[in-house]
Enzyme design. Structure first.
Site, PDB file in Angstrom:
ATOM      1  N   ARG A  95       1.059  -1.353  -0.222  1.00 60.71           N
ATOM      2  CA  ARG A  95      -0.449  -0.072   0.198  1.00 60.71           C
ATOM      3  C   ARG A  95       0.381   1.739   0.476  1.00 60.71           C
ATOM      4  O   ARG A  95       2.135   1.261   0.936  1.00 60.71           O
ATOM      5  CB  ARG A  95      -0.639   0.286   1.244  1.00 60.71           C
ATOM      6  CG  ARG A  95      -1.876   1.175   1.649  1.00 60.71           C
ATOM      7  CD  ARG A  95      -2.722   1.502   2.597  1.00 60.71           C
ATOM      8  NE  ARG A  95      -3.591   2.921   3.209  1.00 60.71           N
ATOM      9  CZ  ARG A  95      -2.951   3.223   3.788  1.00 60.71           C
ATOM     10  NH1 ARG A  95      -2.478   3.279   4.896  1.00 60.71           N
ATOM     11  NH2 ARG A  95      -3.726   4.871   3.558  1.00 60.71           N
ATOM     12  N   GLU A 103      -3.202  -0.123   7.773  1.00 57.62           N
ATOM     13  CA  GLU A 103      -2.310   0.404   9.191  1.00 57.62           C
ATOM     14  C   GLU A 103      -2.565  -0.263  10.105  1.00 57.62           C
ATOM     15  O   GLU A 103      -3.376  -0.758  10.820  1.00 57.62           O
ATOM     16  CB  GLU A 103      -2.189   1.814   8.744  1.00 57.62           C
ATOM     17  CG  GLU A 103      -1.191   2.262   7.725  1.00 57.62           C
ATOM     18  CD  GLU A 103      -1.416   3.673   8.252  1.00 57.62           C
ATOM     19  OE1 GLU A 103      -0.975   4.212   9.656  1.00 57.62           O
ATOM     20  OE2 GLU A 103      -1.587   4.505   7.417  1.00 57.62           O
ATOM     21  N   HIS A 136      -3.014  10.803   1.240  1.00 55.77           N
ATOM     22  CA  HIS A 136      -2.779  10.868   2.402  1.00 55.77           C
ATOM     23  C   HIS A 136      -1.922  11.662   2.591  1.00 55.77           C
ATOM     24  O   HIS A 136      -0.383  12.293   3.331  1.00 55.77           O
ATOM     25  CB  HIS A 136      -1.651   9.647   2.498  1.00 55.77           C
ATOM     26  CG  HIS A 136      -1.312   8.810   3.641  1.00 55.77           C
ATOM     27  ND1 HIS A 136      -1.556   7.681   3.614  1.00 55.77           N
ATOM     28  CD2 HIS A 136      -1.007   9.518   4.783  1.00 55.77           C
ATOM     29  CE1 HIS A 136      -1.128   7.130   4.951  1.00 55.77           C
ATOM     30  NE2 HIS A 136      -1.139   8.724   5.896  1.00 55.77           N
ATOM     31  N   ASN A 173      -7.119   1.460   9.538  1.00 51.46           N
ATOM     32  CA  ASN A 173      -5.670   1.624  10.592  1.00 51.46           C
ATOM     33  C   ASN A 173      -5.836   1.606  12.223  1.00 51.46           C
ATOM     34  O   ASN A 173      -6.717   2.260  12.794  1.00 51.46           O
ATOM     35  CB  ASN A 173      -5.022   3.444  10.075  1.00 51.46           C
ATOM     36  CG  ASN A 173      -4.983   3.451   9.053  1.00 51.46           C
ATOM     37  OD1 ASN A 173      -5.169   1.964   8.021  1.00 51.46           O
ATOM     38  ND2 ASN A 173      -4.430   3.979   8.696  1.00 51.46           N
ATOM     39  N   GLU A 220      -6.964   8.368   6.502  1.00 47.86           N
ATOM     40  CA  GLU A 220      -7.632   9.204   8.223  1.00 47.86           C
ATOM     41  C   GLU A 220      -7.580  10.637   8.392  1.00 47.86           C
ATOM     42  O   GLU A 220      -7.751  11.100   9.025  1.00 47.86           O
ATOM     43  CB  GLU A 220      -6.353   8.849   8.832  1.00 47.86           C
ATOM     44  CG  GLU A 220      -5.838   7.463   9.241  1.00 47.86           C
ATOM     45  CD  GLU A 220      -4.216   7.672  10.678  1.00 47.86           C
ATOM     46  OE1 GLU A 220      -4.084   8.552  10.704  1.00 47.86           O
ATOM     47  OE2 GLU A 220      -4.236   6.126  10.857  1.00 47.86           O
ATOM     48  N   TYR A 233      -4.429   1.046  15.661  1.00 45.11           N
ATOM     49  CA  TYR A 233      -3.576   0.591  16.780  1.00 45.11           C
ATOM     50  C   TYR A 233      -3.489   0.900  18.371  1.00 45.11           C
ATOM     51  O   TYR A 233      -2.810  -0.218  18.701  1.00 45.11           O
ATOM     52  CB  TYR A 233      -2.664   2.510  16.255  1.00 45.11           C
ATOM     53  CG  TYR A 233      -1.782   2.661  14.635  1.00 45.11           C
ATOM     54  CD1 TYR A 233      -0.249   1.550  14.794  1.00 45.11           C
ATOM     55  CD2 TYR A 233      -2.562   2.918  13.887  1.00 45.11           C
ATOM     56  CE1 TYR A 233       0.167   1.909  13.171  1.00 45.11           C
ATOM     57  CE2 TYR A 233      -1.632   3.278  13.143  1.00 45.11           C
ATOM     58  CZ  TYR A 233      -0.585   2.661  12.398  1.00 45.11           C
ATOM     59  OH  TYR A 233      -0.143   2.644  11.013  1.00 45.11           O
TER      60      TYR A 233
END
Length: 478
Positions: A80, A378, A124, A299, A170, A301
């Site tokens: 990606r 991600e 992005h 994404n 995002e 985390y």
């Protein structure tokens, strides 16, 4: 749920890694590229860690063939990456820059030649500075047409070879930093502007998806959302309400618009009461509803825990950008919620909770609420890595992190989630936006720091070989 045995990863599962143009490419003014908002922003004193910038980054623009060869050696089946809007349209619109377009032709062809599926991200965060100067970027509806024209250019150029696309990356994180925390360009702190810019970005995302249907049939597209599932800090009703507020305002606000074409009713009513609601014009909701994505890009985390926050309580605070563990203050919205520590979880040096079960929860919530496949775009661990004598980087902590999160993926698949793939963040070390180069995520160490690009030598970390084995086994050996 406890399963007697876990389902395997699908045979066509994408084993990937990810990057973003500004964070890896460098060559910020090469071959006709125009300036992005980040090229300008990082030159303002105090904006980034030790004044770090992406002028050179890790020089992927000039070392692309070397990097793709390393991807093939690792066994990646997907990569990606994002296209730099000002590299292909230096002023954001008008005459394309053929040299910039040709770079991505070479990258896509190099990936395909090695059996690696390109996953192309349209945006992005690198808005052309020309559009920011002309009309304020996401704050003006002219961006909807300009972004659509840019996307159509890429659809026509690469749609014959790229079959998986990410629209906006995002939007929630980028615009929160840009218009609430003043830590991303244009560095504002205004809730009214924040919600206004978000609405226009939603319209731009919807236009991109509608154009995609015209130009790239039999392919798939979806936005990439930074999802931190909300937890209540306790079972106290006030904390449960704060948790519900947080899930509505920090997650459903974006996901409901992407996937359902409408805003969460309770959240929208609260904003109307305070005069902060976006300007929703006739036709807007219909445009959003006509652009349901093919998948949700996730994404993930960390999770966040929330507690009651009174009307005179804590407001939004900057996150830890130094790696000094324990330095992140509580943050919130008065009258809605505030963050609280979760004593059940360990954290990274950047105070991000390490919570593989949270990934499973995220995947389950997305599946049950929206009924769409999910592509993990991600997931990774940023830490202080050390290059030892003999070119060795022992990053067992990253291996443990990724192993536990991939195990959570198998649990989610066994729960009934349709999971398309996993793109670890990131392939090489990168510029970590506000955190400089000290916060390393990659499978491949790049020898540089904030002030010295050194030789940019690539060094395979221990995690490189671990992921190589995991991919070769189809995820059976984690």
């Amino acid at each position: 749920m406890h399963h007697p045995s876990l389902k395997p990863f699908p045979d066509d599962f994408l084993w990937g890694a990810a990057s973003a143009a500004y964070q890896v490419e460098g060559a910020f003014d090469a071959d006709g590229k125009g300036p992005s908002v980040w090229d300008v922003f990082v030159r303002e004193p105090g904006r980034t860690f030790q004044g770090s910038n992406g002028d050179v980054a890790v020089d992927h623009y000039h070392r692309m063939e070397e990097d793709v060869a390393l991807m093939a050696e690792m066994g990646l089946t997907a990569y990606r990456f994002s296209v730099s809007w000002p590299r292909v349209l230096p002023r954001g619109r008008g005459e394309p820059n053929e040299a910039g377009l040709a770079f991505y032709d070479r990258l896509i062809d190099a990936l395909l030649a090695r059996g690696i599926e390109p996953v192309l991200t349209l945006y992005h965060w690198d808005m052309p500075q020309a559009l920011q100067d002309e009309y304020g970027g996401w704050e003006d509806r002219r961006i909807v047409d300009d972004f659509g024209d840019y996307c159509a250019l890429l659809f026509r150029r690469y749609g014959d070879r790229v079959k998986t696309w990410v629209s906006l990356n995002e939007q929630n994180y980028n615009l929160s930093n840009a218009y609430l925390l003043a830590t991303h360009p244009p560095a504002a702190a205004d809730r009214k502007r924040f919600y206004a810019a978000n609405h226009i970005a939603f319209l731009a995302n919807a236009r991109a998806i509608r154009l995609f249907r015209q130009w790239v049939p039999d392919s798939r597209i979806g936005p990439s959302f930074a999802y931190s599932p909300a937890y209540p800090a306790s079972c106290a009703p006030a904390d449960m309400l704060a948790f519900d507020n947080a899930e509505e305002f920090t997650n459903h606000w974006w996901l409901d618009v992407y996937c359902r074409g409408r805003y969460p009713q309770i959240a929208l009513a609260w904003l109307h009461e305070r005069g902060e609601a976006p300007d929703i014009r006739p036709g807007d909701i219909e445009a959003l509803a006509a652009a349901r994505p093919d998948f949700i890009g996730l994404n993930y985390y960390y999770t966040l825990s929330y507690a009651h926050n009174p009307p005179d309580g804590v407001g939004m605070q900057r996150i830890n950008t130094t790696g000094q563990k324990g330095s992140t203050p509580a943050s919130g919205v008065p009258g809605l919620y505030r963050t609280a520590p979760n004593p059940a979880l360990e954290t990274s040096n950047w105070d991000w909770a390490i919570d593989p079960a949270g990934l499973r929860i995220a995947l389950r919530r997305l599946t049950s609420r929206y009924g769409l496949p999910v592509l993990i775009t991600e997931n990774g661990l940023g830490e202080f890595d050390r290059l030892e004598d003999g070119d060795r980087v022992r990053d067992d902590y990253r291996i443990a992190y990724l192993r536990s999160h991939l195990h959570a993926c198998r649990e989610a698949i066994s729960d009934g989630v349709e999971l398309l793939g996993f793109c670890a963040w990131s392939f090489t070390d990168i510029l970590s936006w506000l955190n400089g180069y000290q916060k390393r995520y990659g499978f491949v160490y790049v020898d540089r720091d904030e002030t010295d690009a050194r030789d940019l030598r690539r060094v395979r970390k221990d995690s490189f070989f671990w992921y190589q084995r995991a991919i070769a086994s189809g995820g059976r050996e984690l």
